[in-house]
Design an enzyme around this catalytic site. Sequence first.
Site, PDB file in Angstrom:
ATOM      1  N   ARG A 108       0.876  -1.176   0.000  1.00 38.30           N
ATOM      2  CA  ARG A 108       0.000   0.000   0.000  1.00 38.30           C
ATOM      3  C   ARG A 108       0.903   1.211   0.000  1.00 38.30           C
ATOM      4  NH1 ARG A 108      -5.241   1.222   3.670  1.00 38.30           N
ATOM      5  NH2 ARG A 108      -6.064  -0.004   1.971  1.00 38.30           N
ATOM      6  N   HIS A 135      -7.464   1.026  -6.322  1.00 36.13           N
ATOM      7  CA  HIS A 135      -7.631   0.119  -5.173  1.00 36.13           C
ATOM      8  C   HIS A 135      -8.301  -1.160  -5.703  1.00 36.13           C
ATOM      9  CE1 HIS A 135      -7.766  -1.249  -1.196  1.00 36.13           C
ATOM     10  NE2 HIS A 135      -8.661  -0.446  -0.648  1.00 36.13           N
ATOM     11  N   GLN A 138     -10.106  -3.908  -3.420  1.00 41.85           N
ATOM     12  CA  GLN A 138     -11.397  -3.460  -2.903  1.00 41.85           C
ATOM     13  C   GLN A 138     -12.473  -3.579  -3.988  1.00 41.85           C
ATOM     14  OE1 GLN A 138     -12.190  -2.088   0.396  1.00 41.85           O
ATOM     15  NE2 GLN A 138     -14.209  -2.550  -0.407  1.00 41.85           N
ATOM     16  N   ASP A 230     -17.279   7.223  -1.175  1.00 40.67           N
ATOM     17  CA  ASP A 230     -16.007   7.101  -0.449  1.00 40.67           C
ATOM     18  C   ASP A 230     -15.726   8.469   0.172  1.00 40.67           C
ATOM     19  OD1 ASP A 230     -13.518   6.262   0.496  1.00 40.67           O
ATOM     20  OD2 ASP A 230     -12.520   6.340  -1.460  1.00 40.67           O
ATOM     21  N   CYS A 270     -16.259   1.648   0.774  1.00 42.98           N
ATOM     22  CA  CYS A 270     -15.091   0.803   1.040  1.00 42.98           C
ATOM     23  C   CYS A 270     -14.658   0.862   2.500  1.00 42.98           C
ATOM     24  CB  CYS A 270     -13.940   1.218   0.124  1.00 42.98           C
ATOM     25  SG  CYS A 270     -13.496   2.962   0.299  1.00 42.98           S
ATOM     26  N   ARG A 298     -13.415  -8.850   1.295  1.00 42.26           N
ATOM     27  CA  ARG A 298     -11.999  -8.590   1.009  1.00 42.26           C
ATOM     28  C   ARG A 298     -11.203  -9.867   1.268  1.00 42.26           C
ATOM     29  NH1 ARG A 298      -9.889  -3.422   1.399  1.00 42.26           N
ATOM     30  NH2 ARG A 298      -7.987  -4.438   0.667  1.00 42.26           N
TER      31      ARG A 298
HETATM   32  N1  NVA Z   1      -9.972   6.760  -1.039  1.00 42.07           N
HETATM   33  C1  NVA Z   1      -9.609   6.252   0.263  1.00 42.07           C
HETATM   34  C2  NVA Z   1      -9.791   4.777   0.305  1.00 42.07           C
HETATM   35  C3  NVA Z   1      -9.443   4.131   1.626  1.00 42.07           C
HETATM   36  C4  NVA Z   1      -9.628   2.640   1.621  1.00 42.07           C
HETATM   37  C5  NVA Z   1      -8.168   6.629   0.562  1.00 42.07           C
HETATM   38  O1  NVA Z   1      -7.311   6.484  -0.317  1.00 42.07           O
HETATM   39  O2  NVA Z   1      -7.877   7.055   1.682  1.00 42.07           O
HETATM   40  N1   CP Z   2     -11.117  -0.315   2.533  1.00 41.89           N
HETATM   41  C1   CP Z   2      -9.843  -0.417   2.951  1.00 41.89           C
HETATM   42  O1   CP Z   2      -8.911  -0.633   2.159  1.00 41.89           O
HETATM   43  O2   CP Z   2      -9.697  -0.285   4.291  1.00 41.89           O
HETATM   44  P1   CP Z   2      -8.327  -0.102   5.090  1.00 41.89           P
HETATM   45  O3   CP Z   2      -7.798   1.264   4.745  1.00 41.89           O
HETATM   46  O4   CP Z   2      -8.736  -0.226   6.519  1.00 41.89           O
HETATM   47  O5   CP Z   2      -7.368  -1.172   4.673  1.00 41.89           O
END
Ligand code: NVA
Ligand code: CP
Length: 311
Positions: A108, A135, A138, A230, A270, A298
């Site tokens: 990540r 992502h 997800q 989101d 998500c 997931r």
């Molecule tokens: N768009 C959000 C998704 C988190 C799972 C982010 O990148 O923070």
């Molecule tokens: N939806 C998702 O990826 O959650 P986290 O940021 O908790 O991993």
Amino acid sequence: MATNMKSKSFLSEMDLTVEEFFQILELAKQLKVEQLIGKAHPLLAGKVLGMLFQKASTRTRVSFEVGMIQLGGSAIFLSAGDLQLKRGETIADTAQTLSRYLDGLMARVFAHQDIVDLATYGTIPVINGLTDLNHPCQAMADYFTIGEKLGALLGRKLAYIGDGNNMAHSLMGAGALAGMHVVIAGPKGYQPRPEIAEQAGAIAKRTGASITVTTDPSEAVTGADVVYTDVWASMGQEEEHAKRLKDFKGYQVDSKLCSLAKEDFLFMHCLPAHRGEEVAPEIIDGPHSVVFDQAENRLHVQKAILALLMA
Ligand code: NVA
Ligand code: CP
């Protein structure tokens, strides 16, 4: 289904063929049932997954680690802040080193190029656990969830309301593979990247899907099977939060907006969510919400991805 994803990386849902997309969903379904009835499936016995995080996570970290354990393997949490990366060791050297120890790497990161570099310089499969661009894990879990709840995906309409961010991008790409009608509604200046919409649009032409970008949330939600949102400020955009609250005014998913969707619509997010910002509490905590099914799935979908790439 004659597809072979072994040893490949999974950096974007749009790297998948339609066959691979459905193969992942089918294997996920099988693994979910087996897990439920207590049938062991040690497809990755003895294998080790590294989990590299530059950003926070609850779902991704725990679901990947539990998934590896359930597949008979194990996972190691690697905080980017504790690695030599923090002191300037290159991604290329990190990727080559980690490839000597691990059987796969989930990462990540902020810059999407970082995950591309991990896959380019390493020699093990790399799985995208979220970048600033997309992502994909997800989105795969989300389309799996829609399939569980509504049956066939083909021809269904998903309305995504809010920021044209990593989530919006992956929902467009995976929705195109699924043959769905994906409509993204966000204010000017916050719409998805045109090149991602074009790429998804090109896939859509082959599958009968469609990709639409608009500023009008009502138009997007009208007749939708799924209403998705989101956060308005993603990880790394915290300092823009106050400005974004103003810029996204009128884009909250609430009862009034959802009254335009199909009667049995699904609400999806998500997570993590900000109640009272992108979604009203009565919607995310109401009867149409499937957000914790998404979170659970997931696990099952990622187990399928891990097994297909690493077994
Ligand atoms: N768009 C959000 C998704 C988190 C799972 C982010 O990148 O923070
Ligand atoms: N939806 C998702 O990826 O959650 P986290 O940021 O908790 O991993």
